[in-house]
Scaffold this motif. Structure first.
Motif, PDB file in Angstrom:
ATOM      1  N   VAL A 194      -2.335 -57.001  17.685  1.00 19.02           N
ATOM      2  CA  VAL A 194      -2.315 -57.978  17.113  1.00 19.02           C
ATOM      3  C   VAL A 194      -2.808 -57.845  15.188  1.00 19.02           C
ATOM      4  O   VAL A 194      -1.737 -58.473  15.157  1.00 19.02           O
ATOM      5  CB  VAL A 194      -4.048 -58.536  17.978  1.00 19.02           C
ATOM      6  CG1 VAL A 194      -3.473 -60.371  16.768  1.00 19.02           C
ATOM      7  CG2 VAL A 194      -3.489 -58.827  19.383  1.00 19.02           C
ATOM      8  N   GLU A 195      -3.492 -56.891  15.146  1.00 27.54           N
ATOM      9  CA  GLU A 195      -3.567 -57.081  13.575  1.00 27.54           C
ATOM     10  C   GLU A 195      -2.303 -55.944  13.246  1.00 27.54           C
ATOM     11  O   GLU A 195      -2.288 -56.172  11.860  1.00 27.54           O
ATOM     12  CB  GLU A 195      -4.854 -55.729  12.870  1.00 27.54           C
ATOM     13  CG  GLU A 195      -6.031 -57.163  13.281  1.00 27.54           C
ATOM     14  CD  GLU A 195      -6.667 -56.439  12.226  1.00 27.54           C
ATOM     15  OE1 GLU A 195      -6.750 -54.787  11.978  1.00 27.54           O
ATOM     16  OE2 GLU A 195      -7.609 -56.981  11.664  1.00 27.54           O
ATOM     17  N   GLU A 196      -1.185 -55.755  13.892  1.00 24.16           N
ATOM     18  CA  GLU A 196       0.020 -54.921  13.154  1.00 24.16           C
ATOM     19  C   GLU A 196       0.037 -53.648  12.397  1.00 24.16           C
ATOM     20  O   GLU A 196       0.473 -53.139  11.584  1.00 24.16           O
ATOM     21  CB  GLU A 196       1.376 -55.666  12.113  1.00 24.16           C
ATOM     22  CG  GLU A 196       2.340 -56.572  13.227  1.00 24.16           C
ATOM     23  CD  GLU A 196       3.029 -57.139  12.023  1.00 24.16           C
ATOM     24  OE1 GLU A 196       2.941 -57.640  11.065  1.00 24.16           O
ATOM     25  OE2 GLU A 196       3.815 -57.163  12.457  1.00 24.16           O
ATOM     26  N   ILE A 224      -4.724 -64.626  29.882  1.00 23.92           N
ATOM     27  CA  ILE A 224      -3.797 -65.171  29.509  1.00 23.92           C
ATOM     28  C   ILE A 224      -2.413 -64.797  30.452  1.00 23.92           C
ATOM     29  O   ILE A 224      -2.067 -63.568  29.235  1.00 23.92           O
ATOM     30  CB  ILE A 224      -3.292 -66.655  29.443  1.00 23.92           C
ATOM     31  CG1 ILE A 224      -3.928 -66.990  28.674  1.00 23.92           C
ATOM     32  CG2 ILE A 224      -1.767 -67.898  29.829  1.00 23.92           C
ATOM     33  CD1 ILE A 224      -3.909 -68.056  27.329  1.00 23.92           C
ATOM     34  N   PRO A 225      -2.675 -64.194  32.057  1.00 24.30           N
ATOM     35  CA  PRO A 225      -1.189 -63.478  32.332  1.00 24.30           C
ATOM     36  C   PRO A 225      -0.138 -63.759  31.569  1.00 24.30           C
ATOM     37  O   PRO A 225       0.302 -64.680  31.556  1.00 24.30           O
ATOM     38  CB  PRO A 225      -0.744 -63.658  33.729  1.00 24.30           C
ATOM     39  CG  PRO A 225      -2.328 -63.983  34.322  1.00 24.30           C
ATOM     40  CD  PRO A 225      -2.953 -65.057  33.357  1.00 24.30           C
ATOM     41  N   GLY A 226       0.420 -63.014  31.520  1.00 24.95           N
ATOM     42  CA  GLY A 226       2.054 -62.381  30.260  1.00 24.95           C
ATOM     43  C   GLY A 226       1.902 -62.511  29.799  1.00 24.95           C
ATOM     44  O   GLY A 226       2.998 -62.472  28.750  1.00 24.95           O
ATOM     45  N   LEU A 227       0.431 -62.894  28.554  1.00 30.67           N
ATOM     46  CA  LEU A 227       0.364 -62.557  26.827  1.00 30.67           C
ATOM     47  C   LEU A 227      -0.367 -61.028  26.692  1.00 30.67           C
ATOM     48  O   LEU A 227      -1.383 -60.932  26.992  1.00 30.67           O
ATOM     49  CB  LEU A 227      -0.173 -63.581  26.317  1.00 30.67           C
ATOM     50  CG  LEU A 227       0.533 -65.222  26.319  1.00 30.67           C
ATOM     51  CD1 LEU A 227      -1.062 -65.775  25.496  1.00 30.67           C
ATOM     52  CD2 LEU A 227       1.897 -65.150  25.757  1.00 30.67           C
ATOM     53  N   VAL A 252       0.896 -61.951  21.837  1.00 31.04           N
ATOM     54  CA  VAL A 252      -0.638 -62.714  20.910  1.00 31.04           C
ATOM     55  C   VAL A 252       0.038 -62.794  19.460  1.00 31.04           C
ATOM     56  O   VAL A 252      -0.747 -63.331  18.379  1.00 31.04           O
ATOM     57  CB  VAL A 252      -1.703 -62.112  21.147  1.00 31.04           C
ATOM     58  CG1 VAL A 252      -2.488 -62.633  21.058  1.00 31.04           C
ATOM     59  CG2 VAL A 252      -2.345 -62.293  22.979  1.00 31.04           C
ATOM     60  N   HIS A 253       0.366 -61.259  18.905  1.00 35.10           N
ATOM     61  CA  HIS A 253       0.394 -60.918  17.483  1.00 35.10           C
ATOM     62  C   HIS A 253       1.497 -62.045  16.970  1.00 35.10           C
ATOM     63  O   HIS A 253       1.432 -62.902  15.958  1.00 35.10           O
ATOM     64  CB  HIS A 253       1.408 -60.090  17.332  1.00 35.10           C
ATOM     65  CG  HIS A 253       1.241 -59.792  15.548  1.00 35.10           C
ATOM     66  ND1 HIS A 253       2.955 -59.738  15.709  1.00 35.10           N
ATOM     67  CD2 HIS A 253       0.373 -59.389  14.722  1.00 35.10           C
ATOM     68  CE1 HIS A 253       3.128 -59.309  14.259  1.00 35.10           C
ATOM     69  NE2 HIS A 253       1.721 -59.256  13.673  1.00 35.10           N
ATOM     70  N   THR A 254       2.354 -62.458  17.977  1.00 36.48           N
ATOM     71  CA  THR A 254       3.306 -63.534  17.158  1.00 36.48           C
ATOM     72  C   THR A 254       3.047 -64.516  17.207  1.00 36.48           C
ATOM     73  O   THR A 254       3.701 -64.980  16.729  1.00 36.48           O
ATOM     74  CB  THR A 254       4.880 -63.084  18.284  1.00 36.48           C
ATOM     75  OG1 THR A 254       5.467 -61.427  18.455  1.00 36.48           O
ATOM     76  CG2 THR A 254       5.922 -63.999  18.307  1.00 36.48           C
ATOM     77  N   LEU A 255       1.911 -65.173  18.512  1.00 33.87           N
ATOM     78  CA  LEU A 255       1.817 -66.467  18.539  1.00 33.87           C
ATOM     79  C   LEU A 255       1.095 -66.598  17.135  1.00 33.87           C
ATOM     80  O   LEU A 255       1.386 -67.618  16.829  1.00 33.87           O
ATOM     81  CB  LEU A 255       1.463 -66.580  20.089  1.00 33.87           C
ATOM     82  CG  LEU A 255       2.687 -66.918  20.641  1.00 33.87           C
ATOM     83  CD1 LEU A 255       1.582 -67.013  22.362  1.00 33.87           C
ATOM     84  CD2 LEU A 255       2.896 -68.079  21.142  1.00 33.87           C
ATOM     85  N   TYR A 256      -0.136 -65.171  16.969  1.00 44.95           N
ATOM     86  CA  TYR A 256      -0.786 -66.134  15.752  1.00 44.95           C
ATOM     87  C   TYR A 256       0.134 -66.163  14.826  1.00 44.95           C
ATOM     88  O   TYR A 256      -0.414 -66.714  13.945  1.00 44.95           O
ATOM     89  CB  TYR A 256      -1.995 -64.947  16.243  1.00 44.95           C
ATOM     90  CG  TYR A 256      -2.785 -65.138  15.405  1.00 44.95           C
ATOM     91  CD1 TYR A 256      -3.652 -65.616  15.374  1.00 44.95           C
ATOM     92  CD2 TYR A 256      -3.262 -63.428  14.636  1.00 44.95           C
ATOM     93  CE1 TYR A 256      -4.495 -65.420  14.262  1.00 44.95           C
ATOM     94  CE2 TYR A 256      -4.104 -63.285  13.649  1.00 44.95           C
ATOM     95  CZ  TYR A 256      -4.979 -64.830  13.217  1.00 44.95           C
ATOM     96  OH  TYR A 256      -5.726 -64.908  11.873  1.00 44.95           O
ATOM     97  N   HIS A 257       1.057 -65.099  14.607  1.00 42.06           N
ATOM     98  CA  HIS A 257       1.161 -64.958  13.152  1.00 42.06           C
ATOM     99  C   HIS A 257       2.483 -65.782  12.538  1.00 42.06           C
ATOM    100  O   HIS A 257       2.690 -66.414  11.462  1.00 42.06           O
ATOM    101  CB  HIS A 257       1.793 -63.769  12.892  1.00 42.06           C
ATOM    102  CG  HIS A 257       0.552 -62.572  12.521  1.00 42.06           C
ATOM    103  ND1 HIS A 257      -0.438 -63.065  11.734  1.00 42.06           N
ATOM    104  CD2 HIS A 257      -0.073 -61.878  13.038  1.00 42.06           C
ATOM    105  CE1 HIS A 257      -1.065 -61.492  11.719  1.00 42.06           C
ATOM    106  NE2 HIS A 257      -0.811 -60.584  13.086  1.00 42.06           N
TER     107      HIS A 257
END
Length: 159
Positions: A21-23, A99-102, A107-112
């Motif tokens: 998530v933090e890349e 959440i299934p599928g994440l 999650v990284h993409t959605l967050y950033h």
């Protein structure tokens, strides 16, 4: 309560997910994933060895640094690195992985990209139609995420 390899394995998986998530460096992420897999397959409880003061066996993909983390976890039940990472990533972001599928990459993409930090944020973004425009997301994934959110809301509370 004895600590089992599966618990150490889960901690390493959580570290890898939060690093992703933090890349963080992909090789570092992979090292934690490999270590988690090796621990999950190892037949002897490493915490027992640590309690007995015995050295850890040579395990593929587990060097000095990861070995020290195994000893730390087996000795204390905690990992300072995991606690630090949890402090750096908003807790709601980590909960998105439930959440299934994440997974961590999505999650990284959605967050950033969209500043999504919770299931409610995700639901709003889906309603606004902005999720499908992200790379790696599209109409089919949007539909699956809507279903997964409905399941996530309906499941019994785990606390």
């Amino acid at each position: 309560m004895p600590l089992h390899n599966v618990a150490i394995c889960r901690i390493f998986q959580d570290i890898a997910d939060l690093l992703e998530v933090e890349e963080a460096n992909p090789f570092r992420i992979r090292a934690y994933r490999v270590a988690a897999r090796v621990l999950g397959e190892y037949g002897r409880e490493l915490a027992d060895l640590v309690r007995q003061g015995a050295p850890l066996p040579k395990l593929p993909g587990i060097g000095e640094d990861l070995g020290a983390k195994i000893v730390e976890i087996a000795s204390t039940g905690h990992c300072r690195l995991l606690e630090r990472l949890r402090g750096e990533v908003p807790p709601a972001v980590a909960s998105l992985q439930e959440i299934p599928g994440l997974g961590p990459k999505r999650v990284h993409t959605l967050y950033h990209e969209l500043a999504i930090t919770s299931p409610a944020d995700l639901e709003r973004a889906l309603d606004d139609g902005v999720v499908g425009a992200l790379p790696g997301f599209g109409p089919r994934l949007e539909a699956r995420l809507r279903e997964a959110l409905a399941w996530h809301r309906a499941r019994p509370s785990q606390g």
